[in-house]
Design an enzyme around this catalytic site. Sequence first.
Site, PDB file in Angstrom:
ATOM      1  N   CYS A  22     -21.696   0.457  13.384  1.00 44.22           N
ATOM      2  CA  CYS A  22     -22.389   1.232  12.340  1.00 44.22           C
ATOM      3  C   CYS A  22     -21.591   1.216  11.039  1.00 44.22           C
ATOM      4  O   CYS A  22     -22.140   1.019   9.969  1.00 44.22           O
ATOM      5  CB  CYS A  22     -22.585   2.676  12.784  1.00 44.22           C
ATOM      6  SG  CYS A  22     -23.665   2.843  14.208  1.00 44.22           S
ATOM      7  N   CYS A  72     -19.223  12.253  16.524  1.00 42.30           N
ATOM      8  CA  CYS A  72     -19.772  10.898  16.567  1.00 42.30           C
ATOM      9  C   CYS A  72     -19.575  10.295  17.965  1.00 42.30           C
ATOM     10  O   CYS A  72     -20.464   9.656  18.517  1.00 42.30           O
ATOM     11  CB  CYS A  72     -19.050  10.045  15.536  1.00 42.30           C
ATOM     12  SG  CYS A  72     -20.138   9.040  14.521  1.00 42.30           S
ATOM     13  N   CYS A 111       4.391  33.260   0.637  1.00 41.16           N
ATOM     14  CA  CYS A 111       5.346  32.153   0.569  1.00 41.16           C
ATOM     15  C   CYS A 111       4.772  30.965  -0.196  1.00 41.16           C
ATOM     16  O   CYS A 111       5.421  30.404  -1.075  1.00 41.16           O
ATOM     17  CB  CYS A 111       5.739  31.695   1.968  1.00 41.16           C
ATOM     18  SG  CYS A 111       6.807  32.857   2.814  1.00 41.16           S
ATOM     19  N   ARG A 115       0.283  21.906  12.720  1.00 42.09           N
ATOM     20  CA  ARG A 115       1.209  22.448  11.722  1.00 42.09           C
ATOM     21  C   ARG A 115       0.902  23.921  11.453  1.00 42.09           C
ATOM     22  O   ARG A 115       1.808  24.736  11.316  1.00 42.09           O
ATOM     23  CB  ARG A 115       1.119  21.632  10.433  1.00 42.09           C
ATOM     24  CG  ARG A 115       2.099  22.076   9.358  1.00 42.09           C
ATOM     25  CD  ARG A 115       3.511  21.791   9.803  1.00 42.09           C
ATOM     26  NE  ARG A 115       4.516  22.420   8.956  1.00 42.09           N
ATOM     27  CZ  ARG A 115       4.934  23.666   9.079  1.00 42.09           C
ATOM     28  NH1 ARG A 115       4.397  24.455  10.003  1.00 42.09           N
ATOM     29  NH2 ARG A 115       5.870  24.149   8.297  1.00 42.09           N
ATOM     30  N   CYS A 124       3.093  27.424  11.780  1.00 48.29           N
ATOM     31  CA  CYS A 124       3.227  28.429  10.723  1.00 48.29           C
ATOM     32  C   CYS A 124       2.904  29.821  11.281  1.00 48.29           C
ATOM     33  O   CYS A 124       3.616  30.784  11.011  1.00 48.29           O
ATOM     34  CB  CYS A 124       2.275  28.099   9.579  1.00 48.29           C
ATOM     35  SG  CYS A 124       3.071  27.939   7.994  1.00 48.29           S
TER      36      CYS A 124
END
Lengths: 241, 106
Positions: free
Chosen positions: A59, A94, A160, A198, A202
């Site tokens: 596709c 998909c 921060c 990530r 945090c």
Amino acid sequence: MALLALPAAAQVKSGSEFLSPGMARQQADETRNPGFFWVEQGEGLFSARPPQGQACIVCHAEPRQSLRGAATRYPQVDAASGKLLNLEGRIEQCRVERQTQPAFGHESAELLAMTAYIASLSRGLPMDVATDGAAKPFYEAGKAFFERRQGQLNLSCQQCHDGLVGQKLRGDTISHGAGTGYPAYRLEWNSVGSLHRRLRACSLGVRATQFDFGSPEYLALELYLAGRAKDLPVETPAIRR
Amino acid sequence: MFNARITMPAEAKAGEIVEIRVLTRHPMDRGGQSDGKGGTVPRKILNRLTATYAGDQIFRFDMHTGVASNPFVSFTTRAVATGDIVFEWREDGGATYTRTSRLTVT
């Protein structure tokens, strides 16, 4: 109360601006940036034919042109379901709906590789997510999340990542939290990981609730961060500490 | 999961010093973690990389658990004859991986 003196979200800078010169060179050098292994793997998966169904490339022919810039528009609202999808979410959608294959699963090497590959096709192009229309409620939710104090340390992201940018936190420099390099190769992980991985780190850092990969909270936050990072170039696969 | 990126010039003049850069994808698992069944996960790292060129071993790198995942190494050699430089990695457990890269000497 210097902590609360918040400058208006000034010029948001890419995470690469906070790298040491040596790491910035490593990031730019395809011969030394290990993130390109994931890009290479993703490129292979993209044209590999699954047991049933068709390969992605059937596709999305000529992905270097047809998918160039695609990553700059994610996260985006899926018109059919009304849900917010990031690039990982779109790939999984998909794969499940059109290729009728089992989902790769969050943080699997395959999904990271596919995401890194597709995002790498937009390297250097400016981020350009829609934050109005259908995306507006998600963007507002992400903004509220960013500004809300949370966790045992009672810190908001903003304190921060707007107020103390450029200062040191442990051994690292606090950045604006632009996710334009993700999926990125992080030295701490010794591997490529997603933005949500990530974000979980945090959340753990401020001793707050860690949401799941692909959770609505992190998706909304990802949209807000992408909106903040508007016009910053996509840098996947970046290197981060 | 193993993969390697070898970067070096395709051509060099006889006697020229060429730089060879080798970036490897490998988890370099130092082992020792619990396997959840009362035992420990064995060490599984690449413990040696050798490069052979024109019949000679030109480089050997013995790796130990202090080497991080996805190791990168660069070294130089003198271009002497047109031929393949053969890189071979030896993994704990006996598996080996090989890559070759051709150097044309003019």
